[in-house]
Design an enzyme around this catalytic site. Structure first.
Site, short mmCIF file in Angstrom:
data_model
loop_
_atom_site.label_atom_id
_atom_site.label_comp_id
_atom_site.label_asym_id
_atom_site.label_seq_id
_atom_site.Cartn_x
_atom_site.Cartn_y
_atom_site.Cartn_z
N GLY A 114 0.85 -1.20 0.00
CA GLY A 114 0.00 0.00 0.00
C GLY A 114 0.88 1.25 0.00
O GLY A 114 1.82 1.34 0.79
N ARG B 79 -6.11 -2.42 8.77
CA ARG B 79 -6.61 -3.80 8.64
C ARG B 79 -6.27 -4.61 9.88
O ARG B 79 -7.05 -5.38 10.37
CB ARG B 79 -6.01 -4.42 7.38
CG ARG B 79 -6.68 -5.68 6.95
CD ARG B 79 -6.24 -6.13 5.58
NE ARG B 79 -4.88 -5.70 5.26
CZ ARG B 79 -4.44 -5.51 4.04
NH1 ARG B 79 -5.24 -5.69 3.01
NH2 ARG B 79 -3.20 -5.14 3.81
N ASP C 280 -0.22 2.50 8.32
CA ASP C 280 -0.80 1.76 9.45
C ASP C 280 0.04 1.81 10.73
O ASP C 280 -0.46 1.50 11.80
CB ASP C 280 -1.03 0.30 9.07
CG ASP C 280 -2.19 0.15 8.10
OD1 ASP C 280 -2.98 1.10 7.97
OD2 ASP C 280 -2.32 -0.92 7.48
N ARG D 197 1.15 -5.24 -5.38
CA ARG D 197 1.32 -6.46 -4.59
C ARG D 197 1.55 -7.56 -5.61
O ARG D 197 0.78 -7.69 -6.55
CB ARG D 197 0.09 -6.72 -3.73
CG ARG D 197 -0.13 -5.60 -2.71
CD ARG D 197 -1.13 -5.98 -1.64
NE ARG D 197 -1.09 -5.02 -0.55
CZ ARG D 197 -1.90 -3.97 -0.42
NH1 ARG D 197 -2.84 -3.76 -1.31
NH2 ARG D 197 -1.79 -3.15 0.60
N ASP E 290 2.15 -0.21 11.82
CA ASP E 290 2.04 -1.49 12.51
C ASP E 290 3.35 -2.27 12.47
O ASP E 290 3.36 -3.47 12.24
CB ASP E 290 0.90 -2.32 11.90
CG ASP E 290 1.07 -2.53 10.41
OD1 ASP E 290 1.91 -1.84 9.80
OD2 ASP E 290 0.37 -3.39 9.85
N ASP F 286 4.95 -4.56 6.18
CA ASP F 286 5.45 -5.88 6.60
C ASP F 286 5.39 -6.93 5.49
O ASP F 286 6.29 -7.77 5.38
CB ASP F 286 4.78 -6.35 7.89
CG ASP F 286 3.27 -6.43 7.78
OD1 ASP F 286 2.72 -5.95 6.76
OD2 ASP F 286 2.64 -6.98 8.70
N THR G 152 4.30 2.80 5.53
CA THR G 152 2.91 2.35 5.65
C THR G 152 2.14 3.34 6.52
O THR G 152 2.67 3.83 7.52
CB THR G 152 2.79 0.94 6.28
OG1 THR G 152 1.45 0.73 6.72
CG2 THR G 152 3.70 0.73 7.47
O1 F6P Z 1 -1.82 0.71 3.58
C1 F6P Z 1 -2.38 -0.15 4.54
C2 F6P Z 1 -3.82 -0.24 4.30
O2 F6P Z 1 -4.22 1.08 4.26
C3 F6P Z 1 -4.72 -0.99 5.26
O3 F6P Z 1 -5.05 -0.30 6.43
C4 F6P Z 1 -5.90 -1.31 4.40
O4 F6P Z 1 -6.67 -2.34 4.83
C5 F6P Z 1 -5.24 -1.64 3.11
O5 F6P Z 1 -4.08 -0.84 3.06
C6 F6P Z 1 -6.07 -1.51 1.90
O6 F6P Z 1 -5.26 -1.55 0.79
P1 F6P Z 1 -5.71 -1.85 -0.69
O7 F6P Z 1 -7.00 -1.19 -0.90
O8 F6P Z 1 -4.60 -1.28 -1.50
O9 F6P Z 1 -5.78 -3.33 -0.79
#
Ligand code: F6P
Length: 327
Positions: free
Chosen positions: A15, A176, A132, A76, A134, A107, A130
């Protein structure tokens, strides 16, 4: 003894987060300053596999420090989970003579880097990118500060309309697996309740606190929910609240991907610049397979395998503070 690196690659993966561009800029310009050749790899590991690898110059990263997203794009990549994919990626890096890699991501990206670096002789340096926050081994992740400020700005606006109509708003923020955006934005906007994956959500307690506020004629209520809360997102919480408290005028707002975009905050630009610079220094010093973070204002090196296993812990005292301050 480690051999001297002369060519390095940089990529962004997973992300995107605001500040990734500032980190790319810092890697490129620090590399060039040290007479290294720097290559930009597009779409993360996908670009390594597809040989989407281009030389970067000082001007390639001009005018990007203030921009959200990532000029190298992100993805990804399923193929990178397979050995064959990683081998292809390695062969492409070798073709360009790349001897060290800077991976800016979260991560999942570090899991890939860790695997790659144990199979092939290309040292990897991870930079935590990120929204997040996390990841263990750092007080900051590139993008968190901007994302949380975006959430705060949005929630403040929601408060205005909530106040005008005496409404309850249940606001879902990203995260998430992590409640950091929810916790920080919720505290900063005076939310009554904050629901996060790191703490069990007791829906009965939540209903009781709303009833109590109804009795005391406290009409503006904001609940901030992390998308990964185990009870479910904002819609799930709203379903129960509407059922149990039909008199409450309840609305849901899901902030979504606006939290991932936008011009990076000053803090994110500083963190990204410092970490990007440190990543090149680390490769030149012969460090390998570490994530560089910042703890107590000092650079901190965490082995990639630990960085992906350990999570940052949330101090539960904050949840107590939320209850007291929202009374
Ligand atoms: O970047 C992390 C994050 O924002 C999470 O909190 C979220 O669930 C996820 O990415 C969603 O990413 P995408 O819509 O790119 O799958």
């Amino acid at each position: 003894m480690d051999k001297k690196v002369t060519k390095i690659g940089v990529l962004t993966s997973g992300g995107d987060s605001p500040g990734m561009n500032a980190a790319i800029r810092a890697v490129v310009r620090t590399g060039l300053y040290n007479n290294l050749e720097v290559f930009g790899i597009t779409r993360g590991y996908m670009g390594m596999i597809d040989d989407d690898i281009v030389p970067m110059h000082s001007r390639s990263v001009a005018n990007i420090i203030q921009r959200g997203g990532t000029i190298l794009k992100s993805a990804r990549c399923k193929e990178f989970y397979e050995f064959e994919g990683r081998k292809k990626a390695y062969e492409n890096l070798r073709k360009h003579g790349i001897e060290g890699l800077v991976v800016i991501g979260g991560d999942g990206s570090f899991r890939g880097a860790q695997k790659f670096a144990t199979e092939f002789d290309i040292p990897c340096i991870g930079l935590p990118g990120t929204i997040d926050k996390d990841m263990a081994g750092t007080d900051f992740t590139i993008g968190f500060d901007t994302a949380v400020n975006t959430a705060v700005e949005a929630i403040d606006k929601i408060r205005d309309t909530a106040d005008a109509h005496d409404r309850l708003f249940i606001i879902e923020v990203m995260g998430r697996d992590s409640g950091y955006i929810a916790l920080h934005s919720g505290i900063a906007t005076g939310a009554e309740n904050i629901l996060i994956p790191e703490a069990k959500t007791n829906i009965e307690d939540l209903i009781a606190s709303l009833e109590d506020k109804q009795r005391r004629k406290k009409l503006v209520n904001l609940i901030v929910v992390a998308e990964g809360d185990e009870f479910g997102g904002a819609e799930e919480v709203a379903k129960v609240v509407r059922q149990r408290l039909p008199d409450m005028d309840t609305r849901v707002c899901i902030l979504g991907h606006i939290q991932r975009g936008g011009s990076p905050s000053c803090i994110d630009r500083l963190v990204a610049s410092r970490l990007g610079y440190a990543a090149v220094e680390a490769l030149m010093e012969g460090r390998h397979n570490v994530m560089i973070g910042i703890i107590n204002n000092k650079l901190h090196y965490t082995p990639l395998d630990l960085a992906v296993k350990a999570k940052q812990k949330i101090d539960k005292e904050w949840l107590k503070i939320v209850k007291i301050l929202a009374s």
